[in-house]
Write a protein that holds these residues in place. Sequence first.
Motif, PDB file in Angstrom:
ATOM      1  N   THR A 137      39.312  42.720  35.994  1.00  0.00           N
ATOM      2  CA  THR A 137      40.548  43.305  36.518  1.00  0.00           C
ATOM      3  C   THR A 137      41.749  42.486  36.062  1.00  0.00           C
ATOM      4  O   THR A 137      42.818  43.042  35.785  1.00  0.00           O
ATOM      5  CB  THR A 137      40.527  43.374  38.054  1.00  0.00           C
ATOM      6  OG1 THR A 137      40.270  42.068  38.571  1.00  0.00           O
ATOM      7  CG2 THR A 137      39.463  44.312  38.554  1.00  0.00           C
ATOM      8  N   GLY A 138      41.560  41.169  35.940  1.00  0.00           N
ATOM      9  CA  GLY A 138      42.659  40.302  35.505  1.00  0.00           C
ATOM     10  C   GLY A 138      43.095  40.621  34.089  1.00  0.00           C
ATOM     11  O   GLY A 138      44.292  40.710  33.796  1.00  0.00           O
ATOM     12  N   VAL A 139      42.132  40.834  33.184  1.00  0.00           N
ATOM     13  CA  VAL A 139      42.477  41.175  31.800  1.00  0.00           C
ATOM     14  C   VAL A 139      43.242  42.489  31.766  1.00  0.00           C
ATOM     15  O   VAL A 139      44.259  42.621  31.079  1.00  0.00           O
ATOM     16  CB  VAL A 139      41.198  41.248  30.937  1.00  0.00           C
ATOM     17  CG1 VAL A 139      41.498  41.893  29.601  1.00  0.00           C
ATOM     18  CG2 VAL A 139      40.622  39.854  30.747  1.00  0.00           C
ATOM     19  N   LEU A 140      42.785  43.460  32.572  1.00  0.00           N
ATOM     20  CA  LEU A 140      43.488  44.746  32.601  1.00  0.00           C
ATOM     21  C   LEU A 140      44.911  44.573  33.131  1.00  0.00           C
ATOM     22  O   LEU A 140      45.852  45.190  32.628  1.00  0.00           O
ATOM     23  CB  LEU A 140      42.711  45.751  33.461  1.00  0.00           C
ATOM     24  CG  LEU A 140      41.397  46.217  32.833  1.00  0.00           C
ATOM     25  CD1 LEU A 140      40.587  47.032  33.822  1.00  0.00           C
ATOM     26  CD2 LEU A 140      41.661  47.022  31.571  1.00  0.00           C
ATOM     27  N   LEU A 141      45.065  43.724  34.160  1.00  0.00           N
ATOM     28  CA  LEU A 141      46.409  43.515  34.705  1.00  0.00           C
ATOM     29  C   LEU A 141      47.331  42.863  33.683  1.00  0.00           C
ATOM     30  O   LEU A 141      48.536  43.122  33.657  1.00  0.00           O
ATOM     31  CB  LEU A 141      46.332  42.651  35.975  1.00  0.00           C
ATOM     32  CG  LEU A 141      45.779  43.349  37.217  1.00  0.00           C
ATOM     33  CD1 LEU A 141      45.515  42.340  38.319  1.00  0.00           C
ATOM     34  CD2 LEU A 141      46.738  44.409  37.703  1.00  0.00           C
ATOM     35  N   MET A 142      46.757  42.004  32.851  1.00  0.00           N
ATOM     36  CA  MET A 142      47.592  41.300  31.866  1.00  0.00           C
ATOM     37  C   MET A 142      48.270  42.274  30.900  1.00  0.00           C
ATOM     38  O   MET A 142      49.324  41.967  30.346  1.00  0.00           O
ATOM     39  CB  MET A 142      46.758  40.280  31.091  1.00  0.00           C
ATOM     40  CG  MET A 142      46.479  39.013  31.873  1.00  0.00           C
ATOM     41  SD  MET A 142      45.289  37.963  31.038  1.00  0.00           S
ATOM     42  CE  MET A 142      46.315  37.204  29.789  1.00  0.00           C
ATOM     43  N   PHE A 143      47.649  43.454  30.684  1.00  0.00           N
ATOM     44  CA  PHE A 143      48.274  44.431  29.800  1.00  0.00           C
ATOM     45  C   PHE A 143      49.619  44.918  30.345  1.00  0.00           C
ATOM     46  O   PHE A 143      50.467  45.403  29.612  1.00  0.00           O
ATOM     47  CB  PHE A 143      47.368  45.652  29.623  1.00  0.00           C
ATOM     48  CG  PHE A 143      46.132  45.382  28.822  1.00  0.00           C
ATOM     49  CD1 PHE A 143      46.203  44.659  27.642  1.00  0.00           C
ATOM     50  CD2 PHE A 143      44.894  45.841  29.243  1.00  0.00           C
ATOM     51  CE1 PHE A 143      45.065  44.408  26.898  1.00  0.00           C
ATOM     52  CE2 PHE A 143      43.757  45.596  28.494  1.00  0.00           C
ATOM     53  CZ  PHE A 143      43.836  44.873  27.326  1.00  0.00           C
ATOM     54  N   TYR A 144      49.771  44.862  31.666  1.00  0.00           N
ATOM     55  CA  TYR A 144      50.931  45.487  32.300  1.00  0.00           C
ATOM     56  C   TYR A 144      51.936  44.466  32.836  1.00  0.00           C
ATOM     57  O   TYR A 144      52.930  44.854  33.428  1.00  0.00           O
ATOM     58  CB  TYR A 144      50.478  46.362  33.480  1.00  0.00           C
ATOM     59  CG  TYR A 144      49.648  47.540  33.061  1.00  0.00           C
ATOM     60  CD1 TYR A 144      50.257  48.726  32.676  1.00  0.00           C
ATOM     61  CD2 TYR A 144      48.265  47.457  33.030  1.00  0.00           C
ATOM     62  CE1 TYR A 144      49.497  49.809  32.280  1.00  0.00           C
ATOM     63  CE2 TYR A 144      47.500  48.538  32.636  1.00  0.00           C
ATOM     64  CZ  TYR A 144      48.122  49.718  32.262  1.00  0.00           C
ATOM     65  OH  TYR A 144      47.373  50.775  31.868  1.00  0.00           O
TER      66      TYR A 144
END
Lengths: 359, 257
Positions: free
Chosen positions: B72-79
């Motif tokens: 989830t952290g990697v996905l959040l980093m996109f935004y």
Amino acid sequence: MAAFESFFNSFASPSLVIIISIGVFLLYFFRMRMMMQPRVSFAIMALTALFLVVGSQNHDFFKIITKGDNMPIVIMIFAILFFLWLAFRQATLNDMRLEQGLPPNEAESSNKKVLVWPDLVYPEFVMTVALSAAFIIWGVMVEAPIEEPASGTRAPNPAKAPWYFLGLQEMLVYFDPWLAGVVLPGMIVVGLMAIPYIDTNPKGNGYYTLKERPFAIFMFMFGFLILWVVLVIMGTFLRGPNWNFFGPFEYWDPHKVEALVNVNLSEYFWVSWLDMRLPDNPLQRELPGIVLILIYLLIVPAILARTVLKKFFHQLGFARFSILVVLLLMMASLPIKMFLRWTINLKYLVGIPEWFFNI
Amino acid sequence: MTLLKKIAETQVWRSIFRHGYPSTPRNRALAALSNVFLHLHPVKARKSGIRLSFTWCMGGITFFLFLLETITGVLLMFYYRPTIEYAYNDIIALREHVPLGIMRELHRWGAHMMVLAVWLHMLRVFLTGSYKPPREFNWNIGVILLLLTLLLSFTGYLLPWDQLAIWAITVGSNMARAHPVIGHEGPGASLLAVGDVSLVTPASDIRFGLLAGRFVGAAALLRFYVLHCVALPLAAGLLMAIHFWRVRKDGGISGPM
């Protein structure tokens, strides 16, 4: 409802909460077999749940316990009650077996080896799926909190540390930041790391037991439950604006007035007892406190080694024993300071604000 | 059935899985041995050790939560952009513009639960005496992993850049200025001085080093972001590898001798 609220509000002081917690802890520890019967333990869990449900009639209380970031602490309360039961139930059953000369329950199957595929891999897979589902449901049901944009000039009241550090923030009531925020947390880490090297008791390795290592378990559980978990719960639910203490059903009034009546030991000693004015030299002024601290750290260990902890002194030898005693004394310093604060309004044992050296 | 069998006989399948369906003891042993992930496990384990009532699965749950936080952290980093101009708005945008977006929720609840899971894991290890020889060192690795978990959570707390974040970090990092000798309000702060000039000031003490400034500001946000997303997860990953490896080397999940 009003009677219910005022009954629980009447316990609303740090001293009562902590003394009652210690009482319950001692009851658990010395009546373990009774407390660990499933119906007793589950009755306690049910009563806790009932308290939260009934309490939720109060709007403020409901808002506090269901606040997104407070949910982990509610979960923690039940998780700890449940896992304490799970652990100490097995420990008491094992202790009964050991009394009869049988090996602990775990030994029955400890020589039996099973293939991890499927006996371990499948449960892990099930756990992964179940937890994923649980978190997705939780995530859909409750939005992650976001407050107003950060502003370096408008401090919220109360300004709280993250929930897992609230035990440390509670310590700030009794100790200055250099102790509560640096030295004591450091000692917790050092103490945890030292555990395997100062606990030389070979028994109780690899199975639940209480009888075979009561001292180690008492000290660890006291530190974890009373000096950590209870303080976290208190910091979350009972500390409001200005870090004042509020009953569970009390309105968090930011204008609540608490008298600051704390007095330094030096004032007690020079002004009240000797009827003199405070000496100008800080070292001379704080001499009584410094002497007390030196006695606490140097003489008390020697006395303990010859009396209560004699057995440990012989088992552990000088080096291990010294580390053990210093760690225990550091741990005990918090309840001691709390007690002095509640009884004689003691502010500092040693108070040298000139050097930021206050104890 | 025949189709599955045919697939299992293709060169592609056999190049990936070097054993038959794990229904025989031999193939089950190979399943654990020839898979890099399952290889974290031994082929066989103590029956008493893998009982759920013994381990509570808390170590496993902690690891699961670490993976959940990573994904989830990697996905959040996109935004998310770690600057004071964008950070808060990016978090709001996550809520407003991503349909059914629950990555931040999963990340936050997972983080809270990971702290709790680590505590319960340590409680279990303590109460079963599993820190005793030969597992002393692994207990120590575990204590450092506890610290890393708390630090990961603490650094992540700042990133939404809302009132809760900045003041929780302010309260927490204020402790550092009371650090003996190297904090400007700590005992012995005046010891480090050249003549009358103190070396330990609000602009040079340990808190300044932590926040890269005298207040929780832009530099602290960037610093915490890098620690949270890169440095601390790498350190935790490395120590977890050692932790798991040592569990096996020290005789697997503990049990009575």
